[in-house]
Design an enzyme around this catalytic site. Structure first.
Site, PDB file in Angstrom:
ATOM      1  N   LYS A 146       0.813  -1.366   0.197  1.00  0.00           N
ATOM      2  CA  LYS A 146       0.481  -0.294   0.011  1.00  0.00           C
ATOM      3  C   LYS A 146       1.242   1.488   0.187  1.00  0.00           C
ATOM      4  O   LYS A 146       1.158   1.415   1.319  1.00  0.00           O
ATOM      5  CB  LYS A 146      -0.803  -0.079   1.240  1.00  0.00           C
ATOM      6  N   GLY A 172       7.171   5.030   8.222  1.00  0.00           N
ATOM      7  CA  GLY A 172       6.288   5.869   7.791  1.00  0.00           C
ATOM      8  C   GLY A 172       6.365   6.284   9.822  1.00  0.00           C
ATOM      9  O   GLY A 172       7.924   5.965   9.947  1.00  0.00           O
ATOM     10  N   SER A 173       5.240   7.149   9.760  1.00  0.00           N
ATOM     11  CA  SER A 173       5.261   8.234  11.059  1.00  0.00           C
ATOM     12  C   SER A 173       6.406   6.755  12.105  1.00  0.00           C
ATOM     13  O   SER A 173       4.786   5.611  12.195  1.00  0.00           O
ATOM     14  CB  SER A 173       4.373   8.909  11.279  1.00  0.00           C
ATOM     15  N   GLU A 192      10.350   1.600  10.285  1.00  0.00           N
ATOM     16  CA  GLU A 192      11.816   2.355   9.484  1.00  0.00           C
ATOM     17  C   GLU A 192      10.861   3.106  10.335  1.00  0.00           C
ATOM     18  O   GLU A 192       9.297   4.065   9.252  1.00  0.00           O
ATOM     19  CB  GLU A 192      12.354   2.352   8.103  1.00  0.00           C
ATOM     20  N   LEU A 193      11.418   4.600  10.939  1.00  0.00           N
ATOM     21  CA  LEU A 193      10.255   5.636  11.634  1.00  0.00           C
ATOM     22  C   LEU A 193      10.908   6.674  12.080  1.00  0.00           C
ATOM     23  O   LEU A 193      12.085   6.777  11.014  1.00  0.00           O
ATOM     24  CB  LEU A 193       9.264   5.280  13.086  1.00  0.00           C
ATOM     25  N   CYS A 231      13.343  11.437   6.663  1.00  0.00           N
ATOM     26  CA  CYS A 231      13.750  11.053   8.347  1.00  0.00           C
ATOM     27  C   CYS A 231      14.990  11.449   8.677  1.00  0.00           C
ATOM     28  O   CYS A 231      15.485  11.339  10.199  1.00  0.00           O
ATOM     29  CB  CYS A 231      13.020   9.379   8.585  1.00  0.00           C
ATOM     30  N   GLU A 276       9.441  15.537  16.579  1.00  0.00           N
ATOM     31  CA  GLU A 276      10.206  14.972  14.730  1.00  0.00           C
ATOM     32  C   GLU A 276      10.002  16.643  13.876  1.00  0.00           C
ATOM     33  O   GLU A 276       8.335  16.593  13.440  1.00  0.00           O
ATOM     34  CB  GLU A 276       9.915  14.287  13.493  1.00  0.00           C
TER      35      GLU A 276
HETATM   36  P1  NAD Z   1       2.486   8.253   7.910  1.00  0.00           P
HETATM   37  O1  NAD Z   1       3.002   7.332   9.028  1.00  0.00           O
HETATM   38  O2  NAD Z   1       1.279   9.148   8.459  1.00  0.00           O
HETATM   39  O3  NAD Z   1       1.912   6.696   6.745  1.00  0.00           O
HETATM   40  C1  NAD Z   1       2.916   5.881   6.521  1.00  0.00           C
HETATM   41  C2  NAD Z   1       1.755   5.052   5.894  1.00  0.00           C
HETATM   42  O4  NAD Z   1       0.827   4.251   6.340  1.00  0.00           O
HETATM   43  C3  NAD Z   1       1.444   5.182   4.621  1.00  0.00           C
HETATM   44  O5  NAD Z   1       0.662   4.796   3.180  1.00  0.00           O
HETATM   45  C4  NAD Z   1       0.053   5.387   4.831  1.00  0.00           C
HETATM   46  O6  NAD Z   1      -1.627   5.603   4.932  1.00  0.00           O
HETATM   47  C5  NAD Z   1      -0.465   4.335   5.858  1.00  0.00           C
HETATM   48  N1  NAD Z   1      -1.477   4.649   7.449  1.00  0.00           N
HETATM   49  C6  NAD Z   1      -1.572   5.010   7.884  1.00  0.00           C
HETATM   50  N2  NAD Z   1      -2.495   4.544   9.096  1.00  0.00           N
HETATM   51  C7  NAD Z   1      -2.390   3.610   8.845  1.00  0.00           C
HETATM   52  C8  NAD Z   1      -2.783   2.291  10.031  1.00  0.00           C
HETATM   53  N3  NAD Z   1      -2.779   2.504  10.471  1.00  0.00           N
HETATM   54  N4  NAD Z   1      -2.324   0.885   9.195  1.00  0.00           N
HETATM   55  C9  NAD Z   1      -1.990   0.511   8.153  1.00  0.00           C
HETATM   56  N5  NAD Z   1      -1.321   2.223   7.325  1.00  0.00           N
HETATM   57  C10 NAD Z   1      -1.366   3.244   8.280  1.00  0.00           C
HETATM   58  O7  NAD Z   1       3.981   8.444   7.090  1.00  0.00           O
HETATM   59  P2  NAD Z   1       3.935   9.926   5.878  1.00  0.00           P
HETATM   60  O8  NAD Z   1       3.161  10.355   5.837  1.00  0.00           O
HETATM   61  O9  NAD Z   1       3.901   9.626   5.034  1.00  0.00           O
HETATM   62  O10 NAD Z   1       5.748  10.345   6.193  1.00  0.00           O
HETATM   63  C11 NAD Z   1       6.047  10.472   7.206  1.00  0.00           C
HETATM   64  C12 NAD Z   1       7.233   9.704   8.211  1.00  0.00           C
HETATM   65  O11 NAD Z   1       7.815   8.682   7.717  1.00  0.00           O
HETATM   66  C13 NAD Z   1       7.665  10.551   9.313  1.00  0.00           C
HETATM   67  O12 NAD Z   1       7.485  10.133  10.426  1.00  0.00           O
HETATM   68  C14 NAD Z   1       9.254   9.963   8.375  1.00  0.00           C
HETATM   69  O13 NAD Z   1      10.203  10.322   9.507  1.00  0.00           O
HETATM   70  C15 NAD Z   1       9.242   8.411   8.439  1.00  0.00           C
HETATM   71  N6  NAD Z   1      10.255   8.247   7.550  1.00  0.00           N
HETATM   72  C16 NAD Z   1      11.426   6.965   7.521  1.00  0.00           C
HETATM   73  C17 NAD Z   1      11.968   6.736   7.312  1.00  0.00           C
HETATM   74  C18 NAD Z   1      12.778   5.709   7.606  1.00  0.00           C
HETATM   75  O14 NAD Z   1      13.354   4.789   6.934  1.00  0.00           O
HETATM   76  N7  NAD Z   1      13.144   6.000   8.533  1.00  0.00           N
HETATM   77  C19 NAD Z   1      12.109   7.159   5.865  1.00  0.00           C
HETATM   78  C20 NAD Z   1      10.929   7.879   5.276  1.00  0.00           C
HETATM   79  C21 NAD Z   1      10.192   8.314   6.492  1.00  0.00           C
END
Ligand code: NAD
Length: 481
Positions: free
Chosen positions: A181, A234-235, A254-255, A288, A384
């Site tokens: 997804k 993601g976050s 990976e957050l 990130c 962050e």
């Molecule tokens: P996000 O957590 O809002 O979303 C990430 C993904 O999770 C999206 O596809 C979203 O639709 C999905 N999602 C949301 N709620 C969900 C749920 N309840 N169950 C399953 N999936 C769900 O993050 P974002 O705003 O897209 O990205 C930014 C974040 O990602 C920042 O915190 C950043 O630091 C982090 N990030 C980390 C890395 C790493 O490698 N450590 C790399 C890039 C981004």
């Protein structure tokens, strides 16, 4: 130079090798000016179920050995290279990432696929010295690496192509089928990468890409009985929430982070300032490992700040599709307003506004912002930011700088500039981060290196050689004649 554009078209989603319309379309707006970049077909929990079952069937049918997986990934790397400019334009259009940075991401995707092909060829287990104890005498001990079968993958908006490649490439290399997804804001890059993999010969069933909401499509992927492992970028809040919902599954996270950069007076502080100008603000700080907390030795602090502020003043802010732009918009007006609010709060609480802080380009973008000495409880220090904002603090003692860098719930990567080998070693031993980069900014990443965090920043390592280990289980076998 003229601004380039991308034709807005409809993008079907992919279930087990078939491109489908679902009747539900979601417009993808440009984060810069809201124009529609394209529409993506939206999936739901039923479609995830179909994709997951097809993936399991494909996996159980077998017939996709390591050498074929490697060949597909190599061919996909070639195709991604040939289609690089279209991929870069797509990233720039849907994520609002400046085209010059988007081109770097497209090139890195080629690397990620290439390194995944290498791992598909290399992946192996090991042997255990059974005769080392009397109990094992006469037995051969072999450790196999076994794929989970179906990997559920969820990716963020900020690297909509290369982080999808980091999900799919190693999972396929390790012998798993994938249901992915992509982020709601950026589905098109992921669908184009899926098309590349199909064109490269990926057999039907091995990949599905289902755009949709996190709460329905994401949750369905996480909770489906067939997905043995989940790989999530993601976050932190969403990631740890996922892990707590499926404690019995392998969940690779990976957050986020609030990366520190330490600049000692004995280090090349000019280079540090020049790199900080780029890496605190590229993709408007939405990385990130964007530099967020700069800690600079008091002996060079005035000169460092003067150089950095002057550099930042030369950054071009605006349309991401203009090849000259350095800093584009935040992903949404809501995020722009949140980041501006955090800056205003920090200034009201006593932080010094060194530059930026205001909306520019008809309010579409936040100017690159530097804040001096925010209070320790300000969000710009402890959360962050994920925006074009960095803080600067001064230190007199290196140990104090290390303590300040560690003063975070996150721990992804930290950068340290020093010419003293002893200090570099002390930093490597003391900093509580997944990566410590000496004489480099924390934003540095090459796609083959182990990459991931500690504390709230995650629990895994990506980089294909490391991700294939995270996406396989060990199975021990003894053989006796
Ligand atoms: P996000 O957590 O809002 O979303 C990430 C993904 O999770 C999206 O596809 C979203 O639709 C999905 N999602 C949301 N709620 C969900 C749920 N309840 N169950 C399953 N999936 C769900 O993050 P974002 O705003 O897209 O990205 C930014 C974040 O990602 C920042 O915190 C950043 O630091 C982090 N990030 C980390 C890395 C790493 O490698 N450590 C790399 C890039 C981004």
């Amino acid at each position: 130079m003229a601004t380039q554009s991308l034709q807005a078209v409809d993008h079907k989603l992919l279930v087990a090798g078939k491109w489908l319309e679902t009747g539900a379309w979601e417009e993808v707006p440009s984060p810069y000016d809201g124009t529609v970049v394209g529409r993506a077909a939206q999936g739901d929990a039923d479609l995830v179920d179909r994709a997951a079952r097809a993936a399991r069937e494909a996996f159980e049918a077998g017939g996709f050995p390591q050498h074929e997986r490697a060949a597909v990934l190599d061919r996909a790397a070639e195709l991604a290279s040939e289609r690089g400019e279209d991929l870069a334009l797509t990233i720039a259009a849907e994520a609002g990432k400046p085209l010059k940075t988007a081109r770097v991401e497209a090139a890195r995707c080629v690397d990620t696929l290439t390194f995944s092909a290498v791992e598909a060829r290399k992946l192996s287990g090991g042997t255990v010295p059974m005769e080392a104890s009397p109990a094992g005498a006469g037995k051969l001990g072999v450790m196999l690496r076994v794929p989970y079968g179906v990997v559920g993958a969820i990716s963020p908006f900020n690297f909509p192509l290369n982080l999808v490649a980091h999900k799919i490439g190693p999972a396929i290399a390790a012998g798993n089928a994938v249901v992915l997804k992509p982020a709601g804001q950026t589905p098109i890059s992921a669908l184009k990468l899926a098309a590349i993999l199909l064109d490269a010969g990926l057999p039907e069933g091995w990949l599905s890409v289902v755009p949709g909401s996190g709460s329905e499509v994401g949750a369905a992927i996480v909770e489906h009985e067939v997905t043995g492992a989940i790989t999530f970028t993601g976050s932190a809040g969403v990631g740890w929430g996922i892990r707590s919902r499926v404690p019995h599954k392998k969940v690779n996270l990976e957050l986020g982070s609030n990366a520190p950069l330490i600049v000692h007076a004995d280090g090349d502080w000019e280079t540090a300032a020049d790199k900080a100008q780029i890496h605190a603000f590229s993709h408007a700080g939405q990385s990130c490992i964007s530099i967020q907390r700069v800690l600079v030795h008091q002996d060079v602090a005035d000169a460092f700040v003067e150089r950095l502020v002057a550099n930042v003043g030369s950054l071009r802010v605006g349309d991401p599709l203009d090849p000259e732009t350095d800093v584009g918009p935040l992903i949404s007006p809501g995020d722009r307003d949140r980041v501006k609010e955090w800056v205003d709060e920090a200034v009201a609480a006593g932080a010094e506004l060194l530059c930026g802080g205001e909306l520019v380009d008809q309010g579409r973008c936040l100017a690159p912002t530097l804040l001096g000495s925010p209070p320790r409880d300000a969000k710009v220090w402890c959360e962050e930011i994920f925006g074009p904002v960095a803080t600067i603090d001064r230190f007199s003692d290196f140990g104090e700088a290390l303590r300040m860098a560690n003063d975070s719930k996150f721990g992804l990567q930290a950068g340290v500039f020093t010419r003293d080998v002893g200090r570099g070693l002390e930093a490597a031993e003391t900093l509580e981060f997944g990566g410590v980069l000496v004489n480099e900014v924390p934003t540095f990443r090459a796609d083959q290196m182990p990459y991931g965090g500690v504390k709230e920043s995650g629990n895994t390592r990506e980089g294909p050689a490391f991700a294939v280990l995270e996406l396989t289980e060990e199975r021990f076998v003894t053989l006796q004649g």
